[in-house]
Write a protein that holds these residues in place. Structure first.
Motif, PDB file in Angstrom:
ATOM      1  N   LYS A 615     -49.596   3.142 -20.951  1.00  0.00           N
ATOM      2  CA  LYS A 615     -50.443   1.963 -21.096  1.00  0.00           C
ATOM      3  C   LYS A 615     -49.636   0.837 -21.745  1.00  0.00           C
ATOM      4  CE  LYS A 615     -53.752   4.572 -19.599  1.00  0.00           C
ATOM      5  NZ  LYS A 615     -54.094   4.536 -18.176  1.00  0.00           N
ATOM      6  N   LEU A 616     -50.223  -0.349 -21.745  1.00  0.00           N
ATOM      7  CA  LEU A 616     -49.529  -1.522 -22.260  1.00  0.00           C
ATOM      8  C   LEU A 616     -49.128  -1.354 -23.724  1.00  0.00           C
ATOM      9  CD1 LEU A 616     -48.627  -4.311 -21.289  1.00  0.00           C
ATOM     10  CD2 LEU A 616     -50.765  -5.239 -22.190  1.00  0.00           C
ATOM     11  N   ASN A 617     -50.010  -0.762 -24.527  1.00  0.00           N
ATOM     12  CA  ASN A 617     -49.704  -0.605 -25.957  1.00  0.00           C
ATOM     13  C   ASN A 617     -48.674   0.506 -26.214  1.00  0.00           C
ATOM     14  OD1 ASN A 617     -51.666   1.307 -25.124  1.00  0.00           O
ATOM     15  ND2 ASN A 617     -52.189   1.731 -27.241  1.00  0.00           N
ATOM     16  N   GLU A 618     -48.479   1.394 -25.239  1.00  0.00           N
ATOM     17  CA  GLU A 618     -47.499   2.478 -25.386  1.00  0.00           C
ATOM     18  C   GLU A 618     -46.114   2.087 -24.855  1.00  0.00           C
ATOM     19  OE1 GLU A 618     -50.726   6.112 -24.636  1.00  0.00           O
ATOM     20  OE2 GLU A 618     -49.599   5.223 -22.974  1.00  0.00           O
ATOM     21  N   ARG A 619     -46.095   1.038 -24.066  1.00  0.00           N
ATOM     22  CA  ARG A 619     -44.876   0.668 -23.342  1.00  0.00           C
ATOM     23  C   ARG A 619     -43.695   0.291 -24.246  1.00  0.00           C
ATOM     24  NH1 ARG A 619     -43.970  -0.355 -18.091  1.00  0.00           N
ATOM     25  NH2 ARG A 619     -42.216  -1.695 -17.563  1.00  0.00           N
ATOM     26  N   PRO A 620     -43.885  -0.514 -25.310  1.00  0.00           N
ATOM     27  CA  PRO A 620     -42.715  -0.929 -26.115  1.00  0.00           C
ATOM     28  C   PRO A 620     -41.895   0.242 -26.647  1.00  0.00           C
ATOM     29  CG  PRO A 620     -44.624  -2.260 -26.690  1.00  0.00           C
ATOM     30  CD  PRO A 620     -45.119  -1.182 -25.783  1.00  0.00           C
ATOM     31  N   GLY A 621     -42.580   1.282 -27.146  1.00  0.00           N
ATOM     32  CA  GLY A 621     -41.859   2.433 -27.687  1.00  0.00           C
ATOM     33  C   GLY A 621     -41.058   3.153 -26.622  1.00  0.00           C
ATOM     34  N   VAL A 622     -41.619   3.270 -25.421  1.00  0.00           N
ATOM     35  CA  VAL A 622     -40.925   3.965 -24.337  1.00  0.00           C
ATOM     36  C   VAL A 622     -39.738   3.138 -23.845  1.00  0.00           C
ATOM     37  CG1 VAL A 622     -41.168   4.940 -22.019  1.00  0.00           C
ATOM     38  CG2 VAL A 622     -43.040   5.163 -23.657  1.00  0.00           C
ATOM     39  N   VAL A 623     -39.923   1.821 -23.741  1.00  0.00           N
ATOM     40  CA  VAL A 623     -38.821   0.949 -23.320  1.00  0.00           C
ATOM     41  C   VAL A 623     -37.672   1.029 -24.320  1.00  0.00           C
ATOM     42  CG1 VAL A 623     -38.133  -1.458 -22.978  1.00  0.00           C
ATOM     43  CG2 VAL A 623     -40.290  -0.641 -22.020  1.00  0.00           C
ATOM     44  N   ILE A 670     -34.923  10.578 -16.621  1.00  0.00           N
ATOM     45  CA  ILE A 670     -35.836  10.481 -15.475  1.00  0.00           C
ATOM     46  C   ILE A 670     -37.276  10.703 -15.918  1.00  0.00           C
ATOM     47  CG2 ILE A 670     -36.501  11.613 -13.322  1.00  0.00           C
ATOM     48  CD1 ILE A 670     -33.614  11.876 -12.626  1.00  0.00           C
ATOM     49  N   ASN A 671     -37.479  11.622 -16.871  1.00  0.00           N
ATOM     50  CA  ASN A 671     -38.834  11.809 -17.403  1.00  0.00           C
ATOM     51  C   ASN A 671     -39.350  10.524 -18.043  1.00  0.00           C
ATOM     52  OD1 ASN A 671     -39.071  14.499 -16.667  1.00  0.00           O
ATOM     53  ND2 ASN A 671     -38.191  15.259 -18.565  1.00  0.00           N
ATOM     54  N   ILE A 672     -38.493   9.872 -18.827  1.00  0.00           N
ATOM     55  CA  ILE A 672     -38.900   8.626 -19.487  1.00  0.00           C
ATOM     56  C   ILE A 672     -39.209   7.557 -18.440  1.00  0.00           C
ATOM     57  CG2 ILE A 672     -38.222   6.837 -21.138  1.00  0.00           C
ATOM     58  CD1 ILE A 672     -36.273   8.903 -22.353  1.00  0.00           C
ATOM     59  N   LEU A 673     -38.353   7.455 -17.424  1.00  0.00           N
ATOM     60  CA  LEU A 673     -38.576   6.464 -16.367  1.00  0.00           C
ATOM     61  C   LEU A 673     -39.830   6.774 -15.566  1.00  0.00           C
ATOM     62  CD1 LEU A 673     -34.902   6.047 -15.095  1.00  0.00           C
ATOM     63  CD2 LEU A 673     -36.227   4.386 -16.406  1.00  0.00           C
ATOM     64  N   THR A 674     -40.129   8.060 -15.413  1.00  0.00           N
ATOM     65  CA  THR A 674     -41.332   8.454 -14.676  1.00  0.00           C
ATOM     66  C   THR A 674     -42.588   7.943 -15.359  1.00  0.00           C
ATOM     67  OG1 THR A 674     -40.247  10.451 -13.832  1.00  0.00           O
ATOM     68  CG2 THR A 674     -42.646  10.402 -13.759  1.00  0.00           C
ATOM     69  N   ILE A 675     -42.691   8.146 -16.667  1.00  0.00           N
ATOM     70  CA  ILE A 675     -43.899   7.682 -17.360  1.00  0.00           C
ATOM     71  C   ILE A 675     -43.873   6.165 -17.543  1.00  0.00           C
ATOM     72  CG2 ILE A 675     -44.170   9.892 -18.535  1.00  0.00           C
ATOM     73  CD1 ILE A 675     -43.219   8.541 -21.106  1.00  0.00           C
ATOM     74  N   LEU A 676     -42.692   5.575 -17.536  1.00  0.00           N
ATOM     75  CA  LEU A 676     -42.608   4.121 -17.653  1.00  0.00           C
ATOM     76  C   LEU A 676     -43.093   3.453 -16.377  1.00  0.00           C
ATOM     77  CD1 LEU A 676     -41.599   1.864 -19.574  1.00  0.00           C
ATOM     78  CD2 LEU A 676     -39.422   1.968 -18.383  1.00  0.00           C
ATOM     79  N   THR A 677     -42.810   4.079 -15.230  1.00  0.00           N
ATOM     80  CA  THR A 677     -43.175   3.496 -13.933  1.00  0.00           C
ATOM     81  C   THR A 677     -44.441   4.107 -13.339  1.00  0.00           C
ATOM     82  OG1 THR A 677     -41.814   5.100 -12.730  1.00  0.00           O
ATOM     83  CG2 THR A 677     -40.752   3.060 -13.413  1.00  0.00           C
ATOM     84  N   GLY A 678     -44.825   5.312 -13.815  1.00  0.00           N
ATOM     85  CA  GLY A 678     -45.943   6.014 -13.188  1.00  0.00           C
ATOM     86  C   GLY A 678     -45.575   6.546 -11.817  1.00  0.00           C
ATOM     87  N   GLU A 679     -44.274   6.606 -11.516  1.00  0.00           N
ATOM     88  CA  GLU A 679     -43.766   7.041 -10.212  1.00  0.00           C
ATOM     89  C   GLU A 679     -43.462   8.524 -10.266  1.00  0.00           C
ATOM     90  OE1 GLU A 679     -43.285   7.373  -6.857  1.00  0.00           O
ATOM     91  OE2 GLU A 679     -43.029   5.188  -6.999  1.00  0.00           O
ATOM     92  N   LYS A 680     -44.433   9.343  -9.830  1.00  0.00           N
ATOM     93  CA  LYS A 680     -44.317  10.799  -9.981  1.00  0.00           C
ATOM     94  C   LYS A 680     -43.190  11.390  -9.147  1.00  0.00           C
ATOM     95  CE  LYS A 680     -47.211  14.920 -10.357  1.00  0.00           C
ATOM     96  NZ  LYS A 680     -48.537  15.493 -10.179  1.00  0.00           N
ATOM     97  N   ARG A 681     -42.805  10.693  -8.065  1.00  0.00           N
ATOM     98  CA  ARG A 681     -41.712  11.215  -7.228  1.00  0.00           C
ATOM     99  C   ARG A 681     -40.434  11.416  -8.027  1.00  0.00           C
ATOM    100  NH1 ARG A 681     -41.123   7.053  -2.546  1.00  0.00           N
ATOM    101  NH2 ARG A 681     -41.465   5.696  -4.314  1.00  0.00           N
TER     102      ARG A 681
END
Length: 846
Positions: A615-623, A670-681
């Motif tokens: 979500k938007l509020n979770e994004r800064p920490g993941v980035v 890749i796990n981090i990028l997956t949740i950052l993009t929501g791209e399950k592939r």
């Protein structure tokens, strides 16, 4: 010289082993291009002088029909001749045709020869497409195609510049007449034939494919073709036709206006040469400096959509300024420039990449369909529509522009559809992708080692079940445990508790599984005790995940109480990962900002497996974590490079450990990028990123390129490319600068690295490598790590200290004895005992 050559490779983004094919294809592209552009100029000038605009649509239709028949003849030859021989035949055929047309033009006064020349333009381009692009697609894979296709196509661009410049010089100096330029065209064809022979000689195995066999295979595959692949092929055919239709609309408008301005033959040829010369220079600049950047940054869609969008803008402006003739002519020139330069530098190159996700057989078959069906249909439709417009009185340039804009809108829509179809093709490219998808999912499911429920459990009263539970016979107790799990009696759980604490592994395992069926909360604490047990973790996981949502509050409480035991917390996350519910997702989201990095990585993996997008509020920490994680990966690359360079280090074990660290970091990223993009592939392809197969890596990199947000591409993609360590560091140097350290300095750097990033095992290996660098600094570092509470670190440090600085070891050992540090004293005694044993076994060494 070697340095300059290497610099050239780096600047052009090619590898040393690609030098020969790139050079050969560049040369062939150049000389083949010279023949096409000279012939195009001559044919256009002679045709426009001899015919009025009403003949242009007729010529388009004639060109489409001729191209269709030539294409069909070519396909019939493909069934009898391999591609290598066919390429030679096509070039010789083109050479003979040009010679014949020149002969008849110079020896007769027949006007229709110029019409034949104008129509033959399409055949020239067809021969070039078949010989050049088909050869390129056979020689280079997808990853190479994205890097190299735009480069080898610059030979064609340089050819256009040289051709148009030469035409200007030759005509201005009166050295040659327009028709005599065809001698240069023929000479260029002869040279291009020589280069094609060299290409065939070097890459005969890749090029010599019998299409008869391929067609049979393709027919078999087509019968059972999935819908997504059929849609992709339809879109490819559509995008093969629409650009031709659009370009010839633009050519018609351009030709009518240019003839109006330059009615004399040599003046017209001279203007065309000047105009195309300027266009070619701009095309070269676009292709060299902008194409690869645009494709790398914005993906393939930028290559196939930029032309129709640009034409819509230009023609809309032209329509708005209809009252100013010179302005309209300017926009006509601009639209023609776009059709030449942008189409060749972006659209054509990107279109060739669209064939790459198909198998060689499918690609070859589809290229034939595009060349002999889609493109001729584009020519014919352009001619028919233009004839109809002129017949109904709508033949003026501005009126045709309005119809052209409608066609462009359809072209743009098809280009956008192709982007999603291309992604779907890549996702389903791997023969085992769907199987891998299911395998990864099944691995993520709880280990269901529950024995099958007995078909005929004896319908015993509860009192009889309780008696069986206390039986001395093992089989009776196992049956009792099974029935207690199925029993609806409230007090049944009390009889399971002793079995959950039983010393017999079989009884305890059966009780754990029975607890899953019973589900009483009174059993949960006993199950939690087994989470840290390697022996009983699998059945415990099964039991807890079967209970679903209702176990989550208690599991969360257990997680919080285990704050000083990250291994147990990681196992809890693994259990929650296997519970499919919104509450499980909420549980995991609450741990996104956990202070322990290992826990966060486990949470990222769990969320990625569910296809969760932050979500938007979770994004800064993941980035922020993306940046820190990439910095760590670049650090590993720098460490590998420094250790390779050190002449004192010969241990492959440490290098292998760093390689494993890097591969693990790849999965975590890749796990981090997956949740950052929501791209399950992304989650389901991460294992294949490690593949050494050239094509597999190419396709996966393309999926990454499409899925990763633009702001992260320049930092992420170099990490996955199959390029030398030095090249990776160069690409990432601006974002993540690294120090160049000596072998000893790098070892100290590794030892002092944060434990949350670098594994204990790798640190221990680095400590052992310090044996090669005895010094005061080394002794200090070893002494500092000798008191580590981690056994593997303490053992490594004390062992190497004992070898490199025995005096320091003795001082440290005495200090440990004085402070009654039994743990470290035990390690010291073991090291000394090993030394004594070694001296007894090898007295010569002592």
């Amino acid at each position: 010289m070697m340095l300059s050559k290497q610099s050239a490779y780096t600047a052009l983004n090619i590898k040393a082993e690609e030098e020969k094919p790139v050079l050969l294809m560049l040369c062939y592209s150049f000389f083949s291009g010279v023949s096409i552009y000279i012939f195009y100029l001559v044919a256009n000038a002679l045709f426009l002088v001899n015919y009025d605009k009403s003949m242009l649509p007729v010529a388009y239709i004639g060109g489409g029909v001729l191209l269709f028949f030539i294409g069909r003849i070519n396909v019939s030859f493909q069934r009898k001749v391999n591609f290598s021989r066919l390429s030679i035949m096509l070039i010789v055929f083109q050479l003979v045709a040009v010679a014949a047309m020149l002969y008849f033009y110079e020896t007769t006064a027949l006007k229709w020869i110029t019409l034949v020349m104008f129509i033959w333009n399409r055949i020239s381009v067809y021969v070039n497409n078949v010989t050049f692009w088909t050869s390129s697609s056979k020689i280079f894979n997808l990853e190479q195609a994205k890097r190299i296709f735009s480069l080898i196509a610059t030979g064609d661009v340089v050819a256009s510049i040289v051709s148009y410049f030469s035409v200007n010089v030759l005509l201005n100096s009166k050295a040659m007449r327009t028709e005599e330029l065809l001698y240069i065209c023929m000479a260029a064809l002869v040279v291009s034939l020589g280069f094609m022979l060299a290409i065939i000689g070097s890459y005969h195995q890749k090029l010599a494919v019998r299409t008869k066999e391929a067609s049979n295979e393709a027919t078999t595959e087509h019968e059972d073709q999935p819908v997504f692949k059929r849609d992709y092929q339809i879109l490819l055919l559509l995008l093969g036709m629409l650009p031709v239709l659009g370009v010839y609309f633009g050519e018609f408008i351009f030709s009518v206006e240019v003839k109006r301005q330059f009615p004399v033959k040599d003046q017209l040829t001279l203007f065309l040469g000047q105009f195309f010369f300027v266009s070619a220079i701009i095309e070269l600049l676009v292709k060299v400096f902008f194409y690869r950047f645009a494709i790398r940054t914005f993906g393939l869609v930028s290559g196939i959509i930029i032309l129709p969008v640009a034409l819509i803008i230009v023609l809309s402006l032209a329509i708005l300024f209809t009252s100013l003739d010179y302005t309209v002519f300017f926009y006509i020139l601009l639209s023609r420039f776009l059709c030449i330069s942008i189409k060749k530098s972006f659209s054509d190159t990107s279109f060739q990449i669209l064939y790459q996700p198909l198998s060689k057989t499918e690609s070859h078959e589809l290229q034939n369909k595009v060349e002999i069906y889609a493109k001729p249909l584009g020519y014919i439709l352009a001619g028919v529509i233009l004839l109809v417009l002129m017949y109904i009185g709508l033949g003026e340039p501005v009126q045709i522009m309005m119809v052209f804009v409608v066609i462009l809108i359809g072209w743009t829509f098809a280009a956008f559809r192709m982007q999603s179809a291309y992604q779907l093709m890549l996702s389903n490219l791997f023969s085992g992708l769907s199987g891998m998808f299911q395998t990864r999912r099944s691995e993520a499911e709880p280990v269901n080692s529950e024995p099958g429920t007995p078909v005929n459990l004896r319908p015993l009263p509860f009192e009889e079940i309780a008696k069986l539970a206390s039986s001395a016979i093992m089989e009776d107790r196992l049956e009792a445990i099974e029935m207690l799990g199925q029993s609806k009696r409230f007090l049944a759980y009390k009889y399971l508790i002793p079995f959950l604490q039983d010393k017999n592994d079989g009884l305890k395992t059966a009780a754990i599984k029975a607890s899953a069926a019973n589900g009483n909360p009174e059993l949960w604490p006993y199950l939690f005790e087994n989470i840290c047990s390697d022996t009983f973790f699998a059945p415990t996981t099964y039991a807890l995940t079967r209970m679903g949502d209702r176990i989550l509050p208690a599991l969360n409480e257990f997680f919080e109480k285990s704050d000083d035991l990250p291994e147990i917390q990681n196992r809890v996350i693994g259990i929650v990962k296997q519970i499919e519910s919104d509450n499980a997702l909420r549980f995991l989201r609450q741990k996104l900002n956990h202070p322990a990095l290992s826990i966060r990585h486990r949470v990222y993996d769990a969320l990625a497996s569910k296809g969760y997008g932050v979500k938007l509020n979770e994004r800064p920490g993941v980035v922020q974590e993306v940046g820190q994680h990439i910095a760590f990966m670049v650090w590993i690359i720098a460490a590998q490079k420094d250790l390779i360079r050190s002449r004192y280090l010969h241990s492959e074990v440490l290098q292998n450990a760093l390689t494993q660290e890097y591969l693990d970091a790849v999965s975590q990223l890749i796990n981090i990028l997956t949740i950052l993009t929501g791209e399950k592939r992304l989650y389901f392809i991460q294992d294949s990123v490690r593949s050494r197969d050239e094509n597999t890596r190419s396709y996966l990199l393309e999926i990454l390129n499409m899925a990763i947000p633009a702001e992260h591409k320049s930092r992420v993609l170099p990490l996955f490319e199959d390029i030398p360590l030095t090249d990776r560091l160069v690409k990432l140097q601006s974002s993540y600068p690294q120090q160049k350290l000596s072998g000893e300095e790098r070892l100290h750097d590794m030892i002092n690295k944060d434990f949350s990033r670098l594994s204990i095992h790798t640190k221990a290996l680095a400590i052992r490598e310090l044996e090669n660098f005895p010094s005061e600094d080394t002794s200090f570092t070893l002494a500092a790590n000798a008191v580590s509470p981690v056994k593997i670190i303490a053992e490594a440090a004390l062992d190497i200290l004992h070898k490199t600085d025995p005096k320091k070891f003795e001082e440290l050992y005495q200090t440990m004895q004085w402070s009654e540090d039994d743990f470290h004293c035990s390690v010291c005694r073991t090291i000394e005992a090993a030394k004594i044993e070694n001296e007894l076994l090898n007295p010569a060494n002592s």
